[in-house]
Design a protein around this motif. Sequence first.
Motif, PDB file in Angstrom:
ATOM      1  N   SER A 267       0.816  -1.214   0.000  1.00  0.00           N
ATOM      2  CA  SER A 267       0.000   0.000   0.000  1.00  0.00           C
ATOM      3  C   SER A 267       0.848   1.262   0.000  1.00  0.00           C
ATOM      4  O   SER A 267       0.390   2.326  -0.407  1.00  0.00           O
ATOM      5  N   ASN A 290      -0.069  -2.324  -6.074  1.00  0.00           N
ATOM      6  CA  ASN A 290      -0.639  -1.170  -5.383  1.00  0.00           C
ATOM      7  C   ASN A 290      -1.845  -0.688  -6.170  1.00  0.00           C
ATOM      8  O   ASN A 290      -1.891  -0.831  -7.392  1.00  0.00           O
ATOM      9  N   ARG A 302       0.671   6.041  -4.182  1.00  0.00           N
ATOM     10  CA  ARG A 302       1.358   5.232  -5.187  1.00  0.00           C
ATOM     11  C   ARG A 302       2.864   5.512  -5.219  1.00  0.00           C
ATOM     12  O   ARG A 302       3.655   4.606  -5.489  1.00  0.00           O
ATOM     13  N   ALA A 305       4.583   3.490  -2.531  1.00  0.00           N
ATOM     14  CA  ALA A 305       4.655   2.084  -2.928  1.00  0.00           C
ATOM     15  C   ALA A 305       5.720   1.870  -3.995  1.00  0.00           C
ATOM     16  O   ALA A 305       6.443   0.854  -3.975  1.00  0.00           O
TER      17      ALA A 305
END
Length: 615
Positions: A267, A290, A302, A305
Amino acid sequence: MCRIFGHFDARVTPHELRTVSAAQRHGGPDSQARAVGPGWALGINRLAIMDPVGGRQPYRLGEHITVVFNGEIYNHAELRRRLVARGHRIADDCDGSVLPALYAEYGPAFTDHLDGMYAIAVMDLRQEPTLLLATDDLGMKPLYYQWDAYRRQLHFSSELPALLAFRDVRAAVWEPGLDEYLSTKTPFGEQTMFDGIQVLPPAATVRVNRSGGLRIHRRSVPADPEPSTGPGTSTDPAAAAERVRALLREETQRLLLADVPVAAITSGGLDSSLVSALAAEAADALHSFNIAYTGRWPGDERHFAREVAVRNGTRHHQVEIDPETFPDLLPDVVWHLGQPNADPITLSTYALFAAVRDAGFTVALTGDAADELFGGYDRIRAAVETPAGEDWITGYVDALAAVPAALRGELYTAEYRHYVAARGPASERIAGELAASGSGRMEALTAFEVGRRLPAYHLRRVDHLSMSASVEVRLPFCQPSVQRYARSLPAGLKIAPGRGKDVLYRAADGLLPRSVLDRPKQPFTLPITAMIAPGGALYGFARDVLSPAALRCQGLVEPARVDRLFDEQATRPSDRSALALWSLMIHQLWIEQFCAAPGRKADEAPALPGDGTAA
């Protein structure tokens, strides 16, 4: 990993068994089978993870022991060696194949020897026909059932829509359900939102036969070790962090073992990123996933991640979904869950695991349960840091809610408000349980979070939404060695000034980018406060679902007050109004899908999602 179902002494036709199987085939698309005898049946939908060629269920030992199983047994190789040495012949290397012999050796105590996540059904015909059901110590694999005490009949299944496909299982609303749901985001404990339908608690062993009826035994879970004192022990921050990292590394890498491709969910937060980092140490070219949303939205993780993926050398997949499609996805999300869950992340979770499966992966590792075990939630930290003698319970309980207590009182109709007051609000019962716990504050909070909230709110959600896409989720933080050590740690190693999970942050130091370690904690959820806005797909969809006519039909919520919530969200958007609208919308969608409505009988099984075939 599979889906199981069956009955004891019920009136069930072969057609019903096929219908029940079809309703949860998404969780076991690789094979379907049933074993049927006088007054009983066991069924299985298999998702092949270990020894795909072998492992054919139902498992049998002679003519008298039949077993079906959902889950994973991580110590199956050790158990197989032990059982073979005792003279048993086990046909293949599938993890569940050891279960009939293990049951034959130890009877109902066979669960004491299992390390894994599971829901198991055993039909024992050696003496009086007896059905035994068992769940793992944390409740990672749910099992729903209806027991008719008058007829002495039992139906059970891994998912609620499948259970409702039995002719004698009715989809009737449990009247206290709305208050329970809005007070905790999903009903806790054994009662579901359906009247007369329960879910087995964690660490449960159930015996059903004609002479004794249904008896539930709650197994004792091994006690947490007492923390030692002094340098190099569990009260020393550096030593505790090193121990946490070692345990997590061992369990994460052990959970990589499978005969199908394994991926990791990343995540961008601490928990899943740490699991991904530890998995990447042992996995060859680990794939990570993700999820994000098209457009610009608050809380986009994002880039975090991506940094984790680059540092760990994983092959990263960025899944992106369009919020305009959410109204099309939500009915299927609600259907797969079987009862309301007010966390908006359910929608993202559903879409994410569909993408994981589409990319060719059948197993995924996640970071779930770290917040419960290591004190990661703001509500836990606030409760622990409340000065002695002051009320820490009221604020904690209200923080659990989808809709705060004051707003719930405004939303309920007069009739429902009086009903809730006479019965006692769910929030008051939880507050009473915490006040009467008799243990220290951190111990009481952890026991509640792990024992009550985690199975209902997280584990069932993760199970149902991953298996909707035929993906098995494995949870390193739920492994016994990790959870027992975490629960042995004193509050001072979990809650530091300004942040929770302090020992976990220390354990991750050097394994994750500083940007992840130094960032403020952020819930992994859908940004609904920004998304439920006039002109957006979700706002219009919620308006339609929560129409005054629909709300008046149920008689639980005041349509005029819901209209004011929409006005508040349109002019002064807030997390409070957005989550309240979202929660009411999910509840209404559940009512429409499962419960009595115009044109459908109360005992008619709900339709499968999509085009009417099994997902």
